[in-house]
Enzyme design. Structure first.
Site, PDB file in Angstrom:
ATOM      1  N   HIS A 174      -9.488   3.852  -3.207  1.00 55.31           N
ATOM      2  CA  HIS A 174      -9.231   3.632  -1.747  1.00 55.31           C
ATOM      3  C   HIS A 174     -10.027   4.074  -0.826  1.00 55.31           C
ATOM      4  CE1 HIS A 174      -4.518   3.298  -2.160  1.00 55.31           C
ATOM      5  NE2 HIS A 174      -4.956   3.060  -3.470  1.00 55.31           N
ATOM      6  N   GLY A 175     -10.034   3.716   0.284  1.00 54.58           N
ATOM      7  CA  GLY A 175     -10.995   4.101   1.425  1.00 54.58           C
ATOM      8  C   GLY A 175     -12.279   3.451   1.120  1.00 54.58           C
ATOM      9  N   GLY A 176     -12.324   2.126   0.902  1.00 58.01           N
ATOM     10  CA  GLY A 176     -13.603   1.661   0.507  1.00 58.01           C
ATOM     11  C   GLY A 176     -14.589   1.437   1.773  1.00 58.01           C
ATOM     12  N   SER A 177     -13.800   1.236   3.058  1.00 58.09           N
ATOM     13  CA  SER A 177     -14.696   1.040   4.243  1.00 58.09           C
ATOM     14  C   SER A 177     -15.866   1.854   4.310  1.00 58.09           C
ATOM     15  CB  SER A 177     -13.894   1.021   5.396  1.00 58.09           C
ATOM     16  OG  SER A 177     -12.558   0.077   5.579  1.00 58.09           O
ATOM     17  N   ASP A 227       0.770  -1.140  -0.227  1.00 57.67           N
ATOM     18  CA  ASP A 227      -0.003   0.171  -0.001  1.00 57.67           C
ATOM     19  C   ASP A 227       1.055   1.449  -0.147  1.00 57.67           C
ATOM     20  OD1 ASP A 227      -2.385   1.357  -0.120  1.00 57.67           O
ATOM     21  OD2 ASP A 227      -3.222   0.352   1.963  1.00 57.67           O
ATOM     22  N   HIS A 228       0.117   2.482   0.062  1.00 60.69           N
ATOM     23  CA  HIS A 228       0.971   3.728   0.087  1.00 60.69           C
ATOM     24  C   HIS A 228       2.446   3.622   0.460  1.00 60.69           C
ATOM     25  CE1 HIS A 228      -2.993   5.984  -0.283  1.00 60.69           C
ATOM     26  NE2 HIS A 228      -3.524   4.843   0.356  1.00 60.69           N
ATOM     27  N   ASN A 238      -9.853  -1.041  -1.845  1.00 59.46           N
ATOM     28  CA  ASN A 238      -9.155  -1.381  -0.562  1.00 59.46           C
ATOM     29  C   ASN A 238     -10.234  -1.456   0.821  1.00 59.46           C
ATOM     30  OD1 ASN A 238      -6.994  -1.143  -2.303  1.00 59.46           O
ATOM     31  ND2 ASN A 238      -5.876   0.626  -1.158  1.00 59.46           N
ATOM     32  N   ILE A 239     -10.053  -2.259   1.437  1.00 61.15           N
ATOM     33  CA  ILE A 239     -10.533  -2.376   2.823  1.00 61.15           C
ATOM     34  C   ILE A 239      -9.761  -2.591   3.833  1.00 61.15           C
ATOM     35  CG2 ILE A 239     -12.358  -3.727   4.040  1.00 61.15           C
ATOM     36  CD1 ILE A 239     -13.375  -4.696   1.338  1.00 61.15           C
ATOM     37  N   ASP A 240      -9.508  -1.638   4.847  1.00 57.86           N
ATOM     38  CA  ASP A 240      -8.712  -1.884   5.851  1.00 57.86           C
ATOM     39  C   ASP A 240      -9.469  -1.510   7.237  1.00 57.86           C
ATOM     40  OD1 ASP A 240      -6.433  -1.687   7.641  1.00 57.86           O
ATOM     41  OD2 ASP A 240      -5.862  -0.041   7.117  1.00 57.86           O
ATOM     42  N   THR A 241     -10.312  -0.472   7.407  1.00 57.17           N
ATOM     43  CA  THR A 241     -10.783   0.034   8.650  1.00 57.17           C
ATOM     44  C   THR A 241     -11.856  -1.030   9.188  1.00 57.17           C
ATOM     45  OG1 THR A 241     -10.469   2.299   8.075  1.00 57.17           O
ATOM     46  CG2 THR A 241     -12.028   1.964   9.903  1.00 57.17           C
ATOM     47  N   ASP A 274       2.965   6.527  -3.725  1.00 56.05           N
ATOM     48  CA  ASP A 274       1.947   7.756  -3.768  1.00 56.05           C
ATOM     49  C   ASP A 274       2.455   8.834  -3.479  1.00 56.05           C
ATOM     50  OD1 ASP A 274      -0.053   9.310  -3.148  1.00 56.05           O
ATOM     51  OD2 ASP A 274      -0.706   8.069  -1.068  1.00 56.05           O
ATOM     52  N   HIS A 330      -9.871   7.848   3.760  1.00 54.66           N
ATOM     53  CA  HIS A 330      -9.351   6.444   4.527  1.00 54.66           C
ATOM     54  C   HIS A 330     -10.007   6.840   5.674  1.00 54.66           C
ATOM     55  CE1 HIS A 330      -5.672   6.731   1.941  1.00 54.66           C
ATOM     56  NE2 HIS A 330      -6.239   5.482   1.553  1.00 54.66           N
ATOM     57  N   GLY A 331     -10.645   5.503   6.083  1.00 57.37           N
ATOM     58  CA  GLY A 331     -11.192   5.522   7.391  1.00 57.37           C
ATOM     59  C   GLY A 331     -12.754   5.733   7.305  1.00 57.37           C
ATOM     60  N   GLU A 359      -3.646   7.251   6.545  1.00 56.59           N
ATOM     61  CA  GLU A 359      -3.375   5.831   6.655  1.00 56.59           C
ATOM     62  C   GLU A 359      -1.735   5.688   7.107  1.00 56.59           C
ATOM     63  OE1 GLU A 359      -4.389   3.558   3.282  1.00 56.59           O
ATOM     64  OE2 GLU A 359      -5.069   1.699   4.571  1.00 56.59           O
TER      65      GLU A 359
HETATM   66 ZN   LIG Z   1      -5.388   4.249   0.474  1.00 57.25          ZN
END
Ligand SMILES: [Zn+2]
Length: 369
Positions: free
Chosen positions: A273-276, A116-117, A295-298, A151, A235-236, A189
Site C-alpha cells: 500500500h502507499g506505492g506512490s 480498497d480499505h 497500490n497507486i492512487d496519489t 482493513d 498513503h500519499g 485514504e
Molecule cells: Zn492503502
C-alpha cells in the site's frame, strides 16, 4: 501426434482468456506474477475516465493490471448527487465493476477487480457487494469482484482475524479472495488511516512475522488470502527522507511462515500500500520478497490534474468564454470536455507506463490473444 514443445505447454498452462479474472484464474495470475518476479499496479479509479486510462495503459504496455476503488471512489462513481452514502458506495462500486467487465476483454489483457480499505464501519459496503456477486454467480456469471480488502488493522489482532474469518467462507464460496492488513499503513485514504506521529519503531507500524503466521494459520484454510503488510509505507506522498521503507520486514514474514510450513518457497502473496513516490530499489526489493500488487492512487490523481492543468493554462479563454469577446473566435473545440478530459487520461497513461516498468510487468501479460 507430435510432442508439443515444453515451453509452449508451460505458456499455455499459464495463459488465460483476456478480461476480468476471478477465482482460480485470479490465483493463476497472482502465481504467475510471483513466479515471474514482477508485480501489478493496483490503480484507484473514480470514474470511466480513469478506468479507461488504466485499461489503455495496460494494453499499451502489454501488462495485466489491477483496477480498484476506495469507498469514496465508489461513491463518486455513483454520482455525488446520490444522498444515501451506503447505497451510493455499493452501487458505485458495482457500476465500476460492470463497466470493467464490459470492456476489459476488448483491451486484450487480464484485469483483477478489487475494492480498497474497508474498516469496521465499511463492512456493510463489502457485504452489500457480496450480495450482488452472489446474485451474479447464481445466474451463472462471474462475481463482480476478484477480491475485497477488509482493513481492521486499527483493531486488536483477535478482532481483525475473527471478522475476516467470518466473511472469508462467504467470499470463497463465490470465488472472491480476501486482502487483509496486518500492521498499519501510515497516512490516510478516504477517512481510513492512521497518522504518522507514532514512533517509527512502534511494533504496530511494522508487521510482525508472528502475527502474519497466526493470521495465515487461521485464515488460509477458509479461503484465499493476500496480506497488506506494513514496512514503513504510507498513503500519499511525503518529502523524501520522511519515511523509511524497510522491505526486509516482508522477507522476515515470508521466512517465518515458510519455516512453519516446512517450505522454502514464498507462501505469502503480499500487497504494497502507499506505492506512490516510493524509491525504485525499495519497490524492487518488495517485489523480490513476494509483493504481487502495489497500490497507486496519489500519483495517478496528480497525473490527471497535471494534464488538465496544463491544458487550462494553454487555453485559458476557452474556460471563460464560449466566443472570444474581442476576436469573436469560437472556443467550442477547446472547451468540449472530451478535449481536456482526454488530456488528463493521456497524462495518467504516461504515469502508469513508469509503474509498469518499475514493477517489471511490462510485456508480461498472460492473456491469450
Ligand atoms: Zn492503502
Amino acid at each position: 501426434m507430435p510432442v508439443p514443445d515444453p515451453s509452449s505447454v508451460r505458456k499455455a498452462a499459464h495463459s488465460l482468456p483476456p478480461g476480468v479474472v476471478t477465482g482460480r484464474d485470479y490465483i493463476t495470475l497472482l502465481e504467475a506474477c510471483k513466479a515471474g518476479g514482477y508485480a501489478l499496479p493496483a490503480v484507484n479509479v473514480i470514474g470511466t475516465n480513469t478506468v479507461n486510462a488504466v485499461l489503455e495503459a495496460a494494453a499499451k504496455n502489454k501488462s495485466d493490471v489491477i483496477i480498484q476503488c476506495s469507498n469514496g471512489g465508489a461513491r463518486f462513481f455513483a454520482g455525488e448527487g446520490l444522498a444515501d452514502a451506503h447505497e451510493a458506495r455499493v452501487l458505485g462500486a458495482a457500476s465500476m465493476a460492470r463497466h470493467v467487465h464490459t470492456l476489459a476483454k476488448a483491451y486484450g489483457v487480464c484485469v483483477i477487480l478489487h475494492t480498497d480499505h474497508a474498516d469496521r464501519k465499511l463492512i456493510p459496503w463489502v457485504e452489500g457487494l457480496l450480495e450482488l456477486s452472489e446474485a451474479e454467480v447464481a445466474s451463472g456469471r462471474p462475481p463482480l469482484f476478484s477480491s475485497h480488502m477488509i482493513d481492521l488493522s486499527a483493531e486488536s489482532l483477535d478482532d481483525n482475524i475473527a471478522e475476516c474469518a467470518r466473511l472469508l467462507p462467504r467470499m470463497a464460496k463465490i470465488g472472491i479472495s480476501l486482502e487483509i492488513e496486518l500492521g498499519v499503513t501510515g497516512g490516510e485514504e478516504d477517512g481510513v488511516g492512521h497518522d504518522l506521529d507514532d514512533n517509527a519503531d512502534n511494533a504496530h507500524l511494522y508487521t510482525q512475522p508472528e502475527d502474519v503466521l497466526r493470521a495465515w494459520n487461521e485464515l488460509s484454510p477458509l479461503g484465499h488470502v493476500t496480506i497488506a503488510a506494513s514496512f514503513g509505507n504510507v498513503h500519499g506522498v511525503y518529502k523524501p527522507g520522511n519515511v523509511q521503507l524497510r522491505p526486509e520486514i516482508l522477507l522476515h514474514s515470508q521466512e517465518h511462515v515458510a519455516k512453519a510450513l516446512g517450505s522454502d518457497a514464498k507462501p505469502l502473496s503480499l500487497v504494497f500500500h502507499g506505492g506512490s513516490g516510493s524509491e525504485k530499489e525499495k519497490i524492487q526489493a518488495a517485489v523480490d520478497y513476494g509483493v504481487f500488487k502495489m497500490n497507486i492512487d496519489t500519483d495517478v490523481q496528480f497525473a490527471f490534474a497535471h494534464g488538465v492543468g496544463g491544458y487550462v493554462e494553454e487555453h485559458p479563454k476557452a474556460f471563460r468564454y464560449q466566443i472570444d469577446p474581442e476576436t469573436e473566435a469560437p472556443y467550442k473545440k477547446f472547451y468540449d470536455p472530451r478535449k481536456w478530459l482526454r488530456v488528463g487520461e493521456k497524462s495518467v497513461v504516461e504515469r502508469l507506463e513508469e509503474a509498469f516498468v518499475d514493477l517489471g510487468c511490462a510485456g508480461k501479460s498472460i492473456a491469450s490473444v
